[in-house]
Design an enzyme around this catalytic site. Structure first.
Site, PDB file in Angstrom:
ATOM      1  N   HIS A 287       0.822  -1.206   0.000  1.00 42.72           N
ATOM      2  CA  HIS A 287       0.000   0.000   0.000  1.00 42.72           C
ATOM      3  C   HIS A 287       0.857   1.257   0.000  1.00 42.72           C
ATOM      4  O   HIS A 287       0.528   2.242  -0.645  1.00 42.72           O
ATOM      5  CB  HIS A 287      -0.872   0.032   1.263  1.00 42.72           C
ATOM      6  CG  HIS A 287      -1.931  -1.013   1.256  1.00 42.72           C
ATOM      7  ND1 HIS A 287      -2.276  -1.728   2.372  1.00 42.72           N
ATOM      8  CD2 HIS A 287      -2.715  -1.470   0.264  1.00 42.72           C
ATOM      9  CE1 HIS A 287      -3.240  -2.565   2.066  1.00 42.72           C
ATOM     10  NE2 HIS A 287      -3.520  -2.437   0.796  1.00 42.72           N
TER      11      HIS A 287
ATOM     12  N   GLU B  56       5.258 -11.305 -20.751  1.00 44.53           N
ATOM     13  CA  GLU B  56       6.139 -11.168 -19.590  1.00 44.53           C
ATOM     14  C   GLU B  56       6.659 -12.512 -19.096  1.00 44.53           C
ATOM     15  O   GLU B  56       7.318 -12.576 -18.059  1.00 44.53           O
ATOM     16  CB  GLU B  56       5.459 -10.376 -18.469  1.00 44.53           C
ATOM     17  CG  GLU B  56       4.099 -10.883 -18.057  1.00 44.53           C
ATOM     18  CD  GLU B  56       3.420 -10.022 -16.985  1.00 44.53           C
ATOM     19  OE1 GLU B  56       4.078  -9.152 -16.397  1.00 44.53           O
ATOM     20  OE2 GLU B  56       2.220 -10.242 -16.740  1.00 44.53           O
TER      21      GLU B  56
ATOM     22  N   ASN C  72       9.287  -5.776 -16.582  1.00 43.02           N
ATOM     23  CA  ASN C  72       9.666  -6.018 -15.186  1.00 43.02           C
ATOM     24  C   ASN C  72       9.705  -7.518 -14.908  1.00 43.02           C
ATOM     25  O   ASN C  72      10.673  -8.060 -14.376  1.00 43.02           O
ATOM     26  CB  ASN C  72       8.683  -5.352 -14.222  1.00 43.02           C
ATOM     27  CG  ASN C  72       8.465  -3.892 -14.533  1.00 43.02           C
ATOM     28  OD1 ASN C  72       9.296  -3.267 -15.175  1.00 43.02           O
ATOM     29  ND2 ASN C  72       7.348  -3.330 -14.102  1.00 43.02           N
ATOM     30  N   ASP C  73       8.618  -8.180 -15.268  1.00 43.33           N
ATOM     31  CA  ASP C  73       8.590  -9.627 -15.058  1.00 43.33           C
ATOM     32  C   ASP C  73       9.386 -10.364 -16.120  1.00 43.33           C
ATOM     33  O   ASP C  73      10.068 -11.350 -15.822  1.00 43.33           O
ATOM     34  CB  ASP C  73       7.144 -10.135 -15.030  1.00 43.33           C
ATOM     35  CG  ASP C  73       6.528  -9.978 -13.651  1.00 43.33           C
ATOM     36  OD1 ASP C  73       7.227 -10.245 -12.661  1.00 43.33           O
ATOM     37  OD2 ASP C  73       5.361  -9.556 -13.563  1.00 43.33           O
TER      38      ASP C  73
ATOM     39  N   CYS D 233       4.714  -1.914 -21.388  1.00 39.75           N
ATOM     40  CA  CYS D 233       4.251  -1.217 -20.186  1.00 39.75           C
ATOM     41  C   CYS D 233       5.150  -1.488 -18.990  1.00 39.75           C
ATOM     42  O   CYS D 233       4.852  -1.051 -17.882  1.00 39.75           O
ATOM     43  CB  CYS D 233       2.810  -1.588 -19.872  1.00 39.75           C
ATOM     44  SG  CYS D 233       2.603  -3.343 -19.547  1.00 39.75           S
TER      45      CYS D 233
HETATM   46  C1  PEP Z   1       5.740  -5.925 -15.839  1.00 42.41           C
HETATM   47  O1  PEP Z   1       5.890  -7.036 -15.339  1.00 42.41           O
HETATM   48  O2  PEP Z   1       6.561  -5.377 -16.576  1.00 42.41           O
HETATM   49  C2  PEP Z   1       4.526  -5.158 -15.549  1.00 42.41           C
HETATM   50  C3  PEP Z   1       4.242  -4.030 -16.167  1.00 42.41           C
HETATM   51  O3  PEP Z   1       3.713  -5.626 -14.597  1.00 42.41           O
HETATM   52  P1  PEP Z   1       3.975  -5.482 -13.019  1.00 42.41           P
HETATM   53  O4  PEP Z   1       5.192  -4.606 -12.830  1.00 42.41           O
HETATM   54  O5  PEP Z   1       2.735  -4.888 -12.466  1.00 42.41           O
HETATM   55  O6  PEP Z   1       4.216  -6.896 -12.628  1.00 42.41           O
HETATM   56 MG    MG Z   2       4.199  -8.118 -14.451  1.00 43.83          MG
END
Ligand code: PEP
Ligand code: MG
Length: 657
Positions: free
Chosen positions: A303, A544, A567-568, A615
């Site tokens: 949070h 991802e 990111n993932d 993203c």
């Molecule tokens: C990602 O994995 O790049 C992504 C945008 O999702 P999150 O960071 O919410 O896992």
């Molecule tokens: Mg992700």
């Protein structure tokens, strides 16, 4: 008197419908009971009513007895038979998600400090700040059980009643604060409802009459009630266990005459230093006065990280033991961009921070001109620079930054800050508001992406040895149509506006897309049968997982777009946990392995003629944007603050060619 009926209230008597039903029941003098199967409960107690778990389509019997029993029976049955009873009006929102990583661990010294003496944490919300420490370490409730003498019981009951009255009044006062956001109002209202429940308070008094001290009585009843909520097989209701516990804590502190630390007292510009902060405390926090946040606990989706990012508060989380040093300091510095906190400030550090703050302000000013620019590739193709957001509260910031729509709405954040799972109606209102705010640009809503390292109150997650490889994202949703379908229905309804698109997280198999499509069709059939207007939306997938990259060609035939979640994708391609500082060097999107995966995905998407976007955090990196554009990406979605910088980068690229 009694009458049998079938409950038609949409989604049953949870949350608001339960509160409304109790309010209605209380407006009559008669006693009111609801009987469901072998279970008979007092319908004037929202806690008891919710625990009875009265769901849509359940057969129940309403019993009334008293002077106005006939009118009461009539009104209550009418309520139960109306699908719209107690349904929330107006959306709610939650703040944005950070992509938190422990960065630059290779630069750390053996004592866990960085080369320049900082304490390493998780970068949760960018920006630098120096400010005085406001320690937030709420006292624990450690009073020992005490048996009361006969003569003490009346006084103890009176103490309990006084304390309950104080807490009730405090909740009412909090609710009347004009600046309270809808989410926070919802949280406090949920707590107020529990403390206002006479049946629960009476159980506490009964324990005291048996000779137990009031704190023990409260802990006993709260413990049992919370456990009963947690055991209910309805995620909306099970999630209320946390509220019950929060109310118990408030009551115990009041009984003990201890003051909780109140965030309202934070002086402007202070840095909040805490072990962790719960939703209720955040709900009352004057966020405009908080200069920075440093916590021992917390990760990407806690949070605190979410709030920090959406309100532009530099935030460093996961400082673990390092929090003690910060707690002991009077003034500290936070670097939320790199996830470092400093408890010792010398002139050099102060000068560096002042320069960074000034530079950020100057850059922001210079970039303002790019807000309204529509960046294009050399061949004239528009590159959509969109926003990653997680709440309605971020709409203004995203629009002010020049967002061309939303490339990632992290819908799980709606679920995380709620006191229970959000209803279909509440989700619908949220998605409609979003769609309208960005029309005609697309708003891409990512379906619920929880599980593994980010569990959700109200959903029973299994113990997992490898949560990142576990029951998360689309995997969990497909196993839980009771949670997934209300979201899909809400999205279908919101798509009537024309610019809602939907993407699925953590896809690793074609079957997941097909099963989701089948569920969407089920929802569409239901809405048709109910006469509720809806439209179908474009369905895309996040790329991802390595599996998604490997089947990108096949996926491209079945979906309308790709959005690369770097990111993932980075953590899975490199097999390097995105939260583990020991492997932070490997968790690098620029590694050739990851860049190759991005390129493979882009090629598959471009060849199939579908849109390829990104993203993940890398989408906002000006050092990488030229490569992504060259690969064929036509949409980049990022935190609003990065948008002007990214637009400038694309414009410069075009003018240079
Ligand atoms: C990602 O994995 O790049 C992504 C945008 O999702 P999150 O960071 O919410 O896992
Ligand atoms: Mg992700």
């Amino acid at each position: 008197m009694e009458r049998a009926t079938i409950v038609r209230v949409r989604e049953g008597l949870h949350a608001r419908p339960a509160t409304c039903f109790v309010k209605l029941a209380k407006s009559f003098q008669s006693d009111v009971e609801i009987v469901k199967g072998a279970n008979r409960v007092n319908a004037k107690s929202s806690v008891k009513l919710m625990l009875a778990s009265v769901l849509e389509a359940d057969p129940v019997v309403v019993r009334t007895s008293g002077a106005d029993e006939a009118e009461a029976l009539e009104a209550l049955v009418r309520f139960l038979e109306d699908p719209e009873s107690g349904i929330e009006a107006g959306g709610a929102a939650t703040p944005a998600a950070p992509a938190a990583t422990r960065t630059d661990a290779s630069a750390d010294k053996d004592d866990g400090r960085t080369e320049d003496g900082g304490l390493r944490g998780i970068a949760a919300s960018e920006g630098k700040v120096v400010g005085p420490v406001f320690g937030y370490f709420p006292p624990s409730i450690d009073s020992a059980e005490r048996m009361l003498a006969e003569g003490e019981i009346d006084d103890e009951i009176a103490l309990l009643s006084r304390s309950v009255a104080v807490i009730r009044r405090r909740m009412v006062d909090s609710l009347s604060a004009p600046e309270l956001s809808p989410v926070h109002r919802g949280i406090i209202a949920a707590l107020a409802e529990i403390v206002a429940d006479d049946a629960v308070i009476e159980e506490m008094a009964t324990e005291v009459r048996k000779g137990r001290d009031a704190v023990t009585a409260v802990r006993e009843v709260i413990g049992k009630t919370a456990a009963a909520f947690a055991a209910v097989d309805d995620p909306y209701i099970a999630a209320r266990a946390d509220d019950v516990t929060a109310v118990g804590r408030q009551l115990c502190l009041e009984l003990l005459g201890r003051k909780d630390i109140v965030l309202e007292d934070i002086p402007a510009g202070s840095i909040l230093v805490a072990e962790d902060i719960g939703a209720f405390d955040l709900a009352r926090a004057p966020l405009d006065r908080i200069g920075g946040i440093a916590c021992a606990q917390g990760g990407a989706t806690s949070h605190i990280a979410i709030i920090g990012r959406s309100h532009g508060i530099p935030t460093v989380l996961g400082l673990r033991g390092g929090i003690e040093a910060l707690r002991g300091a009077t003034e500290i510095a936070l670097d939320g961009t790199h996830g470092v906190a400093y408890d010792v400030l010398d002139d050099d550090l102060r000068a560096r921070f002042a320069a960074a703050v000034a530079k950020a302000a100057a850059e922001k000013k210079a970039l303002a001109v790019y807000r309204s620019i529509v960046p294009k590739r050399a061949d004239g193709t528009v590159i959509e620079v969109a926003a990653n957001i997680g709440s309605l509260e971020e709409i203004d910031a995203a629009r002010a930054a020049g967002a061309m729509g939303v490339g990632l709405f992290r819908s799980e954040l709606l679920f995380m800050l709620q006191t229970g799972l959000p209803s279909e109606e509440m989700q619908y209102q949220t998605y409609v508001t979003l769609a309208r705010a960005f029309a005609p640009h697309p708003v891409i809503v990512r379906t619920l992406d929880v599980g593994g390292d980010k569990p959700l109150a109200g959903i029973q997650f299994p113990e997992e040895a490898n949560p990142f490889l576990g029951w998360r994202g689309i995997r969990m949703c497909l196993d839980r149509p009771d949670i997934f379908k209300p979201q899909l229905r809400a999205l279908l309804r919101a798509a009537v506006g024309g610019n809602i698109e939907v993407m699925l997280p953590m896809v690793s198999d074609l079957g997941e897309v097909r099963r989701t499509r089948a569920l969407i069709e089920d929802c569409a059939a239901e809405l048709t049968a109910e006469g509720v207007p809806f439209e179908r939306f474009a369905v895309g997938v996040m790329i991802e997982t390595p599996a998604a990259v490997m089947i990108a060609r096949e996926l491209a035939k079945e979906v309308s777009f790709f959005s690369i979640g770097t990111n993932d994708l980075t953590q899975y391609i490199m097999a390097a946990d995105r939260l583990n500082s020991s492997v932070a060097g490997l968790n690098d999107v620029t590694n050739i392995a990851v860049m190759n995966a991005i390129e493979m995905t882009a090629r598959a998407g471009v060849e199939a003629g579908i849109m390829v976007g990104m993203c993940g955090e890398a989408a906002g990196r000006v050092d990488l944007i030229p490569r992504f554009i060259a690969m064929g990406l036509t949409e980049l979605s990022m935190s609003p603050a990065s948008i002007p910088r990214a637009k400038k980068c694309i414009v410069d690229l075009t003018t240079a060619t």
